[in-house]
Design a protein around this motif. Sequence first.
Motif, mmCIF file in Angstrom:
data_model
loop_
_atom_site.group_PDB
_atom_site.id
_atom_site.type_symbol
_atom_site.label_atom_id
_atom_site.label_comp_id
_atom_site.label_asym_id
_atom_site.label_seq_id
_atom_site.Cartn_x
_atom_site.Cartn_y
_atom_site.Cartn_z
ATOM 1 N N LEU A 54 7.778 -109.262 -15.019
ATOM 2 C CA LEU A 54 9.329 -108.772 -15.628
ATOM 3 C C LEU A 54 9.713 -107.366 -15.179
ATOM 4 N N SER A 55 10.936 -107.498 -15.080
ATOM 5 C CA SER A 55 11.641 -105.966 -14.669
ATOM 6 C C SER A 55 11.357 -105.330 -15.906
ATOM 7 N N ALA A 56 11.580 -103.927 -15.310
ATOM 8 C CA ALA A 56 11.097 -102.900 -16.693
ATOM 9 C C ALA A 56 12.274 -103.173 -17.476
ATOM 10 N N ARG A 57 13.512 -103.560 -17.363
ATOM 11 C CA ARG A 57 14.453 -103.583 -18.381
ATOM 12 C C ARG A 57 14.227 -104.848 -19.042
ATOM 13 N N ASP A 58 13.883 -105.933 -18.528
ATOM 14 C CA ASP A 58 13.367 -106.967 -19.206
ATOM 15 C C ASP A 58 12.239 -107.049 -20.088
ATOM 16 N N GLU A 59 11.226 -106.059 -19.593
ATOM 17 C CA GLU A 59 10.188 -105.983 -20.559
ATOM 18 C C GLU A 59 10.454 -104.911 -21.839
ATOM 19 N N ILE A 60 11.107 -104.136 -21.626
ATOM 20 C CA ILE A 60 11.494 -103.127 -22.560
ATOM 21 C C ILE A 60 12.464 -104.185 -23.781
ATOM 22 N N LEU A 61 13.477 -104.939 -23.203
ATOM 23 C CA LEU A 61 14.149 -105.642 -24.262
ATOM 24 C C LEU A 61 13.255 -106.703 -24.777
ATOM 25 N N SER A 62 12.320 -107.262 -24.200
ATOM 26 C CA SER A 62 11.496 -108.054 -24.723
ATOM 27 C C SER A 62 10.688 -107.444 -25.867
ATOM 28 N N LEU A 63 10.186 -106.309 -25.663
ATOM 29 C CA LEU A 63 9.519 -105.348 -26.529
ATOM 30 C C LEU A 63 10.304 -105.065 -27.934
ATOM 31 N N ILE A 64 11.574 -104.902 -27.714
ATOM 32 C CA ILE A 64 12.657 -104.703 -28.536
ATOM 33 C C ILE A 64 12.687 -105.837 -29.613
ATOM 34 N N ARG A 65 13.084 -107.040 -28.869
ATOM 35 C CA ARG A 65 13.278 -108.328 -29.638
ATOM 36 C C ARG A 65 11.923 -108.556 -30.537
ATOM 37 N N THR A 66 10.577 -108.488 -29.947
ATOM 38 C CA THR A 66 9.479 -108.908 -30.807
ATOM 39 C C THR A 66 9.407 -107.837 -31.932
ATOM 40 N N ALA A 67 9.927 -106.804 -31.656
ATOM 41 C CA ALA A 67 9.617 -105.548 -32.918
ATOM 42 C C ALA A 67 10.686 -105.806 -33.842
ATOM 43 N N LEU A 68 11.881 -106.386 -33.611
ATOM 44 C CA LEU A 68 12.943 -106.591 -34.678
ATOM 45 C C LEU A 68 12.636 -107.758 -35.621
ATOM 46 N N PRO A 69 13.022 -107.432 -37.067
ATOM 47 C CA PRO A 69 12.468 -108.405 -37.897
ATOM 48 C C PRO A 69 13.098 -109.864 -37.925
ATOM 49 N N GLY A 70 12.619 -110.876 -38.656
ATOM 50 C CA GLY A 70 13.207 -112.185 -38.509
ATOM 51 C C GLY A 70 13.042 -112.875 -37.123
ATOM 52 N N THR A 71 13.502 -113.970 -37.107
ATOM 53 C CA THR A 71 13.228 -115.006 -35.996
ATOM 54 C C THR A 71 14.146 -114.665 -34.862
ATOM 55 N N PRO A 72 13.459 -114.484 -33.754
ATOM 56 C CA PRO A 72 14.323 -114.169 -32.498
ATOM 57 C C PRO A 72 15.315 -115.379 -32.129
ATOM 58 N N THR A 73 16.297 -114.660 -31.635
ATOM 59 C CA THR A 73 17.499 -115.675 -31.404
ATOM 60 C C THR A 73 17.843 -115.503 -29.914
ATOM 61 N N SER A 74 18.510 -116.630 -29.266
ATOM 62 C CA SER A 74 18.838 -116.394 -28.068
ATOM 63 C C SER A 74 20.062 -115.495 -27.655
ATOM 64 N N VAL A 75 20.260 -114.877 -26.563
ATOM 65 C CA VAL A 75 21.199 -113.990 -26.286
ATOM 66 C C VAL A 75 22.674 -114.504 -26.629
ATOM 67 N N GLU A 76 22.750 -115.860 -26.290
ATOM 68 C CA GLU A 76 23.931 -116.671 -26.522
ATOM 69 C C GLU A 76 24.397 -116.621 -28.125
ATOM 70 N N ALA A 77 23.323 -116.960 -28.836
ATOM 71 C CA ALA A 77 23.402 -117.005 -30.302
ATOM 72 C C ALA A 77 23.484 -115.654 -30.855
ATOM 73 N N SER A 78 22.950 -114.623 -30.298
ATOM 74 C CA SER A 78 23.128 -113.471 -30.882
ATOM 75 C C SER A 78 24.455 -112.955 -30.693
ATOM 76 N N HIS A 79 25.056 -112.964 -29.481
ATOM 77 C CA HIS A 79 26.512 -112.592 -29.111
ATOM 78 C C HIS A 79 27.392 -113.394 -29.789
ATOM 79 N N ALA A 80 27.383 -114.632 -30.172
ATOM 80 C CA ALA A 80 28.099 -115.829 -31.016
ATOM 81 C C ALA A 80 28.224 -115.129 -32.486
ATOM 82 N N SER A 81 26.995 -114.452 -32.921
ATOM 83 C CA SER A 81 27.117 -114.417 -34.375
ATOM 84 C C SER A 81 27.828 -112.731 -34.674
ATOM 85 N N ILE A 82 28.252 -111.894 -33.618
ATOM 86 C CA ILE A 82 28.857 -110.918 -33.772
ATOM 87 C C ILE A 82 30.277 -111.164 -34.553
#
Length: 181
Positions: free
Chosen positions: A5-33
């Motif tokens: 993983l690139s450093a960016r992808d690794e950091i984003l992955s760590l953030i996603r796993t630290a967030l509460p709830g079920t992880p969603t895809s980037v597309e689903a997350s964007h659509a929920s805004i």
Amino acid sequence: MPPTLSARDEILSLIRTALPGTPTSVEASHASIVRNYNRIGRLDRHACLELFVEYLVDYDTEVIQLEESTGDTLIAQSVADILRNAHEERLIVDEAFPDHWLPSSSENGLTILRDNGFTTEQIDVAQTVLTTCEAATAATGTIFLVHGGAQGRRATTLLPDHHICIVRRDQVYELIPETLA
């Protein structure tokens, strides 16, 4: 062996796993805004232009308004006046910048540099850059450049201390979403 993983992808992955709830895809997350912000301005043309000028003045920008019927020679004369008042003699423009908007190079010893891929050192010699713009937003006083053609390269708009930008009235929109559209 898993892909690295690139450093960016690794950091984003760590953030996603630290967030509460079920992880969603980037597309689903964007659509929920929620997008319940204003997308179309409500000001009339005159009020929109007044707001734009008000923000520019607030940002300590000199604004010179020309009547649309005055023609190209008044633009060139206004640019010459601005340069003379600023005691500046070296102007850089892109090769694609319209000749009829340029002041006469014989006025006050003005040197017009046509950028054709100048180096940083060559650009740095210029005191002023003259460009057009793509669009502008009244609600923020933002001027959009796409860096090409008469808008010049990014380096030419950043290095000189003085930037003169020609903004036509029909390029000014009230809100960012309108401008981006």
